[in-house]
Design an enzyme around this catalytic site. Structure first.
Site, PDB file in Angstrom:
ATOM      1  N   GLY A  53      -2.861  -0.937  -8.236  1.00 22.78           N
ATOM      2  CA  GLY A  53      -2.008   0.240  -8.134  1.00 22.78           C
ATOM      3  C   GLY A  53      -0.537  -0.134  -8.183  1.00 22.78           C
ATOM      4  O   GLY A  53      -0.155  -1.228  -7.770  1.00 22.78           O
ATOM      5  N   SER A  54       0.301   0.759  -8.697  1.00 14.95           N
ATOM      6  CA  SER A  54       1.743   0.538  -8.654  1.00 14.95           C
ATOM      7  C   SER A  54       2.266   0.805  -7.244  1.00 14.95           C
ATOM      8  O   SER A  54       1.550   1.278  -6.370  1.00 14.95           O
ATOM      9  CB  SER A  54       2.446   1.449  -9.658  1.00 14.95           C
ATOM     10  OG  SER A  54       2.112   1.062 -10.972  1.00 14.95           O
ATOM     11  N   GLY A  55       3.532   0.473  -7.042  1.00 15.75           N
ATOM     12  CA  GLY A  55       4.149   0.673  -5.733  1.00 15.75           C
ATOM     13  C   GLY A  55       4.323  -0.626  -4.973  1.00 15.75           C
ATOM     14  O   GLY A  55       4.860  -0.639  -3.869  1.00 15.75           O
ATOM     15  N   HIS A  56       3.850  -1.739  -5.567  1.00 11.45           N
ATOM     16  CA  HIS A  56       3.956  -3.051  -4.925  1.00 11.45           C
ATOM     17  C   HIS A  56       4.903  -3.974  -5.680  1.00 11.45           C
ATOM     18  O   HIS A  56       4.852  -5.190  -5.511  1.00 11.45           O
ATOM     19  CB  HIS A  56       2.574  -3.707  -4.842  1.00 11.45           C
ATOM     20  CG  HIS A  56       1.525  -2.845  -4.249  1.00 11.45           C
ATOM     21  ND1 HIS A  56       1.627  -2.357  -2.964  1.00 11.45           N
ATOM     22  CD2 HIS A  56       0.367  -2.347  -4.754  1.00 11.45           C
ATOM     23  CE1 HIS A  56       0.555  -1.609  -2.702  1.00 11.45           C
ATOM     24  NE2 HIS A  56      -0.216  -1.582  -3.771  1.00 11.45           N
ATOM     25  N   LYS A 104      -7.298  -7.936  -6.373  1.00 12.10           N
ATOM     26  CA  LYS A 104      -7.119  -7.731  -4.930  1.00 12.10           C
ATOM     27  C   LYS A 104      -8.304  -6.929  -4.400  1.00 12.10           C
ATOM     28  O   LYS A 104      -8.784  -6.001  -5.061  1.00 12.10           O
ATOM     29  CB  LYS A 104      -5.804  -6.975  -4.656  1.00 12.10           C
ATOM     30  CG  LYS A 104      -4.579  -7.721  -5.171  1.00 12.10           C
ATOM     31  CD  LYS A 104      -3.259  -7.221  -4.573  1.00 12.10           C
ATOM     32  CE  LYS A 104      -2.948  -5.763  -4.817  1.00 12.10           C
ATOM     33  NZ  LYS A 104      -2.893  -5.397  -6.270  1.00 12.10           N
ATOM     34  N   ASP A 109     -10.355  -1.217  -7.298  1.00  5.23           N
ATOM     35  CA  ASP A 109      -9.981  -2.332  -8.171  1.00  5.23           C
ATOM     36  C   ASP A 109     -11.201  -3.196  -8.499  1.00  5.23           C
ATOM     37  O   ASP A 109     -11.411  -3.594  -9.650  1.00  5.23           O
ATOM     38  CB  ASP A 109      -8.927  -3.225  -7.498  1.00  5.23           C
ATOM     39  CG  ASP A 109      -7.618  -2.499  -7.267  1.00  5.23           C
ATOM     40  OD1 ASP A 109      -7.606  -1.535  -6.469  1.00  5.23           O
ATOM     41  OD2 ASP A 109      -6.599  -2.880  -7.876  1.00  5.23           O
ATOM     42  N   HIS A 218      -0.742  -0.305   1.566  1.00  8.25           N
ATOM     43  CA  HIS A 218      -0.655   1.116   1.231  1.00  8.25           C
ATOM     44  C   HIS A 218      -0.407   1.933   2.488  1.00  8.25           C
ATOM     45  O   HIS A 218      -0.562   3.146   2.487  1.00  8.25           O
ATOM     46  CB  HIS A 218      -1.946   1.603   0.581  1.00  8.25           C
ATOM     47  CG  HIS A 218      -2.439   0.709  -0.497  1.00  8.25           C
ATOM     48  ND1 HIS A 218      -3.312  -0.329  -0.259  1.00  8.25           N
ATOM     49  CD2 HIS A 218      -2.149   0.667  -1.813  1.00  8.25           C
ATOM     50  CE1 HIS A 218      -3.551  -0.964  -1.408  1.00  8.25           C
ATOM     51  NE2 HIS A 218      -2.858  -0.390  -2.352  1.00  8.25           N
TER      52      HIS A 218
END
Lengths: 332, 332
Positions: A53-56, A104, A109, A218
């Site tokens: 996921g994006s945001g990391h 991860k 995922d 998250h």
């Protein structure tokens, strides 16, 4: 909520457009949503593909380049990429030597990378996987069965990437990736919750004098809600938790990352690292290499995570090997 | 207020302790409060010294190393360092070729660096100064007479640092530093105010749908309080303001930095950079080099600044020269 976005619906596409503009050394497929080295595939080299996921950010696209990843597949914010992205990326970087997926440990995922591996096999593309699950905070959590994968992902990507660069085969690259993961532990503390563009609100409530200890990237709950304390106390808790889970073996060199979650000023990370490094050394850890900064983030969350890899000399050698990516660069 | 500190009174000392632990390639004098290259002084090389209030990390200590600064003097948060620190740093890095002070235009910094220059002259140490004043937002402001010095500081430090590395004399190094400053303009937008550890409260009130346009790196007021808008609109305002103040000359190469103020997630900076780069190109700017990330920050402020340097080919050559510092590293 105030964020530099055009719309929460277009954030990934818009960010990839920016990555393409900022990094001509990368090739960005905005439509199919993956980022590769512009010179991929590299003949005779195992391809390394990660994603999530994006945001990391900078994870993962910021780690694409010589000596590290060949490709990254970003999902929507805090959402797994889909198998088609992974397959597209794998096909783009495979030179016939096979592709390693670095995954991860989050349910979505894992499932999607497994599906991508099956699709790749149908296409005659050989893959192997390394599952990263270094976060000692909890067994099972929102989004995860077992331990979560966090900071050690960077260590796996760097060290396996260096070995792949030296021409090792898929089994050897996967093997060292798994050993790096097995030698690494992480633990995180959040001072604030992060706000996703889609919801526009903090992911959880945290009173002005409390912290979330063992938080996930998250904003998943950790072990406990505790009172805010001085940096020296928090450093002690980080170090003890990480080392209690995997004590240092005598005199093995450690790679240490003190990672900001996105909203913590660098000066605070240095304050915390001063305390963390002292405590690690008191516990017999020989810090061979260190990183202090924002590498595996959680949007605008204020907080920090500690990752320790009890390495061997070979891992240190590979850590030191040249790397040229947007977020990690040395030796070239 | 929740911050990783032991006490607001010890934050600078504690952070320097962390910098020392994280960066063995630097020499940190925690007592006298300056950071130098561990191999200083470098024979036959002009010494570059910068400094200013803390809270803008990685500026300046993160830019100490081969190819950039020889030393940095951090003051307390948002407070000028004192002349003794500057003199100590200058003496530590002078090899008899003189020392260049790179000074951001704030009243306290200017006064203290002038005093340090006088003290140095008394000691027979030759100095010159480059004053950085790139922020087009306002003439005169809290802490400043004239324009404020912000993002262009990084450009001056990098390019003058590269020239010094090539053995140029003090006058030549100062000259290129001044030319880089004269060719550079910056403008910033804040989405939130920053919180200093000493006060524990945001430096100003900003309603949940408003932004501060033209903000300074200490949260000084800008040109206007405006309504929050999409990234594309904000990018247009950043680009127009910077280019209206100094239009691009035909086909000169530009170095562009889209800088986060500390609390803005990297994914948002990339979204904004996608818009900024398109608009720069529409206005005839040829982007030769770019940086996207947190380089000149304002603690935990959410926001971004745009800096454009209308460079010449020599400046680009010096920009590309090897640099090895904690926060900027390539070619080595």
């Amino acid at each position: 909520m105030k964020k530099f976005v055009n719309s929460p619906d277009t954030i990934l596409r818009d960010a990839l457009t920016g990555v393409a503009a900022a990094h001509p050394e990368l090739s960005v497929d905005v439509e199919r949503r993956f980022v590769t080295r512009a010179d991929a595939p590299r003949p005779g080299k195992v391809g390394l593909v990660s994603g999530g996921g994006s945001g990391h950010e900078p994870l993962h696209a910021g780690f694409v380049g010589p000596g590290m990843l060949d490709a990254a597949c970003p999902g929507e914010i805090f959402t797994s990429p889909v198998p088609d992205q992974m397959l597209g990326a794998a096909s783009a970087v495979d030179s016939g030597f096979g592709v390693l997926f670095i995954v991860k440990n989050y349910t979505g995922d894992v499932m999607n990378f497994e599906m991508a591996a099956e699709l790749a096999a149908d296409d005659g593309l050989e893959t192997a996987s390394v599952l990263v699950n270094d976060d000692v905070a909890v067994q099972d959590s929102t989004f995860t069965a077992g331990r979560r994968g966090t900071g050690a992902t960077l260590f796996v990507e760097k060290i396996a990437g260096a070995l792949a660069d030296q021409g090792a085969d898929l089994a050897a690259v996967a093997d060292i990736g798994r050993r790096v993961n097995a030698s690494s532990r992480s633990f995180a503390i959040a001072l604030t919750a992060c706000t996703t563009p889609a919801t526009g609100k903090p992911g959880f409530d945290l009173p002005s004098d409390e912290i979330e200890v063992g938080v996930g990237i998250h904003g998943e709950p950790g072990r406990s809600r505790e009172k805010m304390r001085p940096a020296s106390d928090l450093a002690a808790e980080l170090v003890e938790t990480v080392l209690d889970d995997l004590p240092p073996s005598s005199d093995s060199p450690a790679i240490v990352m003190l990672n900001g979650m996105g909203g913590t000023p660098l000066i605070e990370l240095y304050v915390l690292y001063g305390e963390v490094s002292t405590r690690l050394e008191e516990r017999g850890v020989r810090i061979a290499r260190s990183l202090v900064g924002n590498y595996v983030t959680s949007l605008d969350m204020a907080g920090a995570s500690l990752t320790v890899c009890h390495a061997d000399d070979r891992m240190i050698e590979l850590w030191d090997a040249p790397v040229r990516t947007p977020a990690l660069r040395w030796g070239v």
